[in-house]
Design a protein around this motif. Structure first.
Motif, PDB file in Angstrom:
ATOM      1  N   ARG A  41      72.024  34.396  68.396  1.00  0.00           N
ATOM      2  CA  ARG A  41      72.056  35.443  69.409  1.00  0.00           C
ATOM      3  C   ARG A  41      70.660  35.639  70.009  1.00  0.00           C
ATOM      4  NH1 ARG A  41      76.746  38.538  68.833  1.00  0.00           N
ATOM      5  NH2 ARG A  41      76.220  39.246  70.937  1.00  0.00           N
ATOM      6  N   VAL A  42      70.600  36.402  71.108  1.00  0.00           N
ATOM      7  CA  VAL A  42      69.344  36.627  71.818  1.00  0.00           C
ATOM      8  C   VAL A  42      68.959  38.096  71.699  1.00  0.00           C
ATOM      9  CG1 VAL A  42      68.207  36.581  74.068  1.00  0.00           C
ATOM     10  CG2 VAL A  42      69.761  34.732  73.415  1.00  0.00           C
ATOM     11  N   LEU A  43      67.719  38.348  71.293  1.00  0.00           N
ATOM     12  CA  LEU A  43      67.266  39.732  71.115  1.00  0.00           C
ATOM     13  C   LEU A  43      67.225  40.467  72.446  1.00  0.00           C
ATOM     14  CD1 LEU A  43      64.295  39.801  68.592  1.00  0.00           C
ATOM     15  CD2 LEU A  43      66.571  40.785  68.308  1.00  0.00           C
ATOM     16  N   ALA A  44      67.787  41.684  72.440  1.00  0.00           N
ATOM     17  CA  ALA A  44      67.800  42.504  73.649  1.00  0.00           C
ATOM     18  C   ALA A  44      66.451  43.173  73.885  1.00  0.00           C
ATOM     19  CB  ALA A  44      68.896  43.566  73.550  1.00  0.00           C
ATOM     20  N   HIS A  45      65.733  43.496  72.850  1.00  0.00           N
ATOM     21  CA  HIS A  45      64.370  44.030  72.995  1.00  0.00           C
ATOM     22  C   HIS A  45      63.547  43.626  71.784  1.00  0.00           C
ATOM     23  CE1 HIS A  45      65.153  47.259  70.070  1.00  0.00           C
ATOM     24  NE2 HIS A  45      66.243  47.576  70.742  1.00  0.00           N
ATOM     25  N   GLY A  46      62.240  43.784  71.918  1.00  0.00           N
ATOM     26  CA  GLY A  46      61.347  43.366  70.849  1.00  0.00           C
ATOM     27  C   GLY A  46      61.529  44.184  69.592  1.00  0.00           C
ATOM     28  N   LEU A  47      61.145  43.591  68.461  1.00  0.00           N
ATOM     29  CA  LEU A  47      61.260  44.258  67.168  1.00  0.00           C
ATOM     30  C   LEU A  47      59.873  44.465  66.573  1.00  0.00           C
ATOM     31  CD1 LEU A  47      64.181  42.256  65.497  1.00  0.00           C
ATOM     32  CD2 LEU A  47      64.314  44.437  66.718  1.00  0.00           C
ATOM     33  N   ALA A  48      59.616  45.687  66.116  1.00  0.00           N
ATOM     34  CA  ALA A  48      58.361  46.007  65.435  1.00  0.00           C
ATOM     35  C   ALA A  48      58.634  46.203  63.952  1.00  0.00           C
ATOM     36  CB  ALA A  48      57.733  47.273  66.023  1.00  0.00           C
ATOM     37  N   SER A  49      57.666  45.862  63.142  1.00  0.00           N
ATOM     38  CA  SER A  49      57.839  45.992  61.699  1.00  0.00           C
ATOM     39  C   SER A  49      57.615  47.432  61.251  1.00  0.00           C
ATOM     40  CB  SER A  49      56.858  45.086  60.965  1.00  0.00           C
ATOM     41  OG  SER A  49      56.950  45.300  59.569  1.00  0.00           O
ATOM     42  N   PRO A  50      58.532  47.969  60.453  1.00  0.00           N
ATOM     43  CA  PRO A  50      58.324  49.328  59.927  1.00  0.00           C
ATOM     44  C   PRO A  50      57.384  49.363  58.724  1.00  0.00           C
ATOM     45  CG  PRO A  50      60.426  48.482  59.155  1.00  0.00           C
ATOM     46  CD  PRO A  50      59.847  47.428  60.070  1.00  0.00           C
ATOM     47  N   GLN A  51      56.899  48.216  58.256  1.00  0.00           N
ATOM     48  CA  GLN A  51      56.074  48.203  57.042  1.00  0.00           C
ATOM     49  C   GLN A  51      55.140  47.007  57.035  1.00  0.00           C
ATOM     50  OE1 GLN A  51      59.323  47.572  54.113  1.00  0.00           O
ATOM     51  NE2 GLN A  51      58.306  45.611  53.706  1.00  0.00           N
ATOM     52  N   ASN A  52      54.203  47.037  56.098  1.00  0.00           N
ATOM     53  CA  ASN A  52      53.350  45.887  55.845  1.00  0.00           C
ATOM     54  C   ASN A  52      54.126  44.819  55.081  1.00  0.00           C
ATOM     55  OD1 ASN A  52      50.950  46.920  56.942  1.00  0.00           O
ATOM     56  ND2 ASN A  52      50.434  47.983  55.039  1.00  0.00           N
TER      57      ASN A  52
END
Length: 408
Positions: A41-52
């Protein structure tokens, strides 16, 4: 593009692609899917990490966690054991901790010594090689820091991207809705596999080739089969498809013959552009719309249909999904053949990489490059590009596109 092709009013491959991609409106519908359903599938928006990642300092080795300043005092007592998945206690002076790969570094320790570099007697450990602070320690956040973007919008999700999302704890991902593509073939001569062939009939191979190519891209396929060669039947299937899909894709019938009704049917319901492209196989390509739904008509010859899908339909659909890098990777290779009669169109020759008599890997051609020879697409593992008007000799550098770049 050479002068002869330009004089014939042919579009170059680049011109045709530019025209298609400027018409590729992005699909705006989004949905959330579970991580184990997101492959391809194709990501609809960017993903940020919630943790280290890693979330804490941890050991890169099985061995002993030590305070380097204590090593000058001789043997250290093993004061604790820290397997992965557990948490140690602060390191007391003169002690070390038996530690395993991935386990958190206990407070007070500043290095890990490999077990192979230690001599153990009971609960006493002697470190036999020098150690320095930070040795064999993976620092918290050394891979990913909290808040950093890990995947950009428009990323096609491969297994490694799913693993990356899992590594930061994301269980569901926002993706672009799957494209819905209506597919049909035209021609009274076409018969479904399993049925008996009548006089002048052939089996409909394009239906299965194109449906497979679409599904490899993650599309939902509305398979409308073969449509009889009448104007009204063609209009009816186009009307039905337009209300249910993001692209109407056909093979064959887009010409000016008495039995070619797709052109007239599309024009009666929308608009159609017929493009003649300086490419072989597959010079004719139709693009337009039916009641606002994009329409693409591919040639009927099976290799032409396969090639034009790979070269034009695939990037068009990927761009509609929001993917920016839609062109396949072209790799340099060495010719293992002579191509002495170049034409005025760019040719995509069915080929594969094989060792020659000297053991060098070279590009080998299928012996019959006809546009009706579907066997060539199964034998081949990619296309080698024969530029317009250019002779190719054995040993010349050539450009090769692996099918792996085009079939997903």
């Amino acid at each position: 593009m050479n002068e002869k092709a330009r004089g014939q009013g042919l579009l170059s491959v680049e011109q045709a692609l530019e025209a298609l991609l400027t018409r590729a409106e992005r699909i705006v519908d989004r949905e959330e899917v579970a991580l184990d359903e997101a492959l391809g599938r194709v990501l609809a928006h960017g993903l940020a990490s919630p943790q280290n990642v890693p979330p804490h300092d941890n050991s890169a080795m099985d061995g002993y966690a030590v305070r380097c300043a204590d090593l000058a005092g001789g043997a250290l007592r093993v004061g604790q054991r820290i397997p992965a998945g557990s948490q140690g206690v602060p390191l007391e002076p003169g002690t070390c901790a038996r530690i395993f790969t991935g386990a958190p570094i206990p407070p007070g320790a500043d290095a890990v010594v490999m077990q192979e570099h230690c001599r153990v007697a009971g609960d006493q450990v002697t470190v036999e090689q020098p150690a320095s602070p930070g040795q064999h320690v993976r620092r918290a956040g050394e891979d990913i820091t909290a808040g950093a973007e890990i995947l950009a919008a428009g990323t096609r999700l491969r297994p490694q991207e799913l693993g990356l999302a899992a590594s930061v704890g994301l269980a569901r991902l926002p993706v672009v809705r799957r494209p819905r593509v209506a597919l049909f073939s035209t021609g009274d001569e076409l018969v479904a596999p399993g049925e008996a062939l009548g006089p002048g009939q052939i089996y409909n191979s394009n239906r299965y080739t194109l449906a497979g190519l679409l599904r490899n891209l993650g599309c939902e396929v509305l398979d409308l089969g073969a449509v009889e060669d009448t104007l009204e039947a063609t209009r009816e299937v186009l009307r039905r498809a337009a209300g249910a899909c993001d692209l109407i894709l056909t093979s064959g019938g887009v010409s000016v013959g008495e039995e070619d009704h797709v052109k007239a049917a599309v024009e009666s319901l929308g608009a159609l552009e017929l493009w003649r492209i300086a490419v072989k196989p597959g010079k004719p390509l139709a693009f337009g719309s039916v009641d606002g739904t994009p329409f693409m008509g591919l040639p009927g010859n099976p290799v032409s249909s396969f090639a034009t899908f790979c070269l034009f339909t695939r990037p068009f659909l990927l761009r509609r999904l929001g993917v920016q890098a839609v062109m396949p990777r072209v790799i340099p290779a060495e010719s293992g053949f002579d191509w002495t009669r170049p034409g005025d169109r760019r040719e995509y020759l069915r080929a594969r990489l094989e060792p020659d008599a000297a053991g060098r890997t070279v590009v080998t051609l299928y012996p019959n490059q006809g546009s009706g020879v579907l066997t060539s697409t199964s034998w081949a593992e990619g296309f080698v590009i024969a530029p317009e008007g250019q002779v190719i000799r054995r040993g010349d550098p050539v450009s090769y596109i692996p099918f792996a770049e085009l079939l997903s």
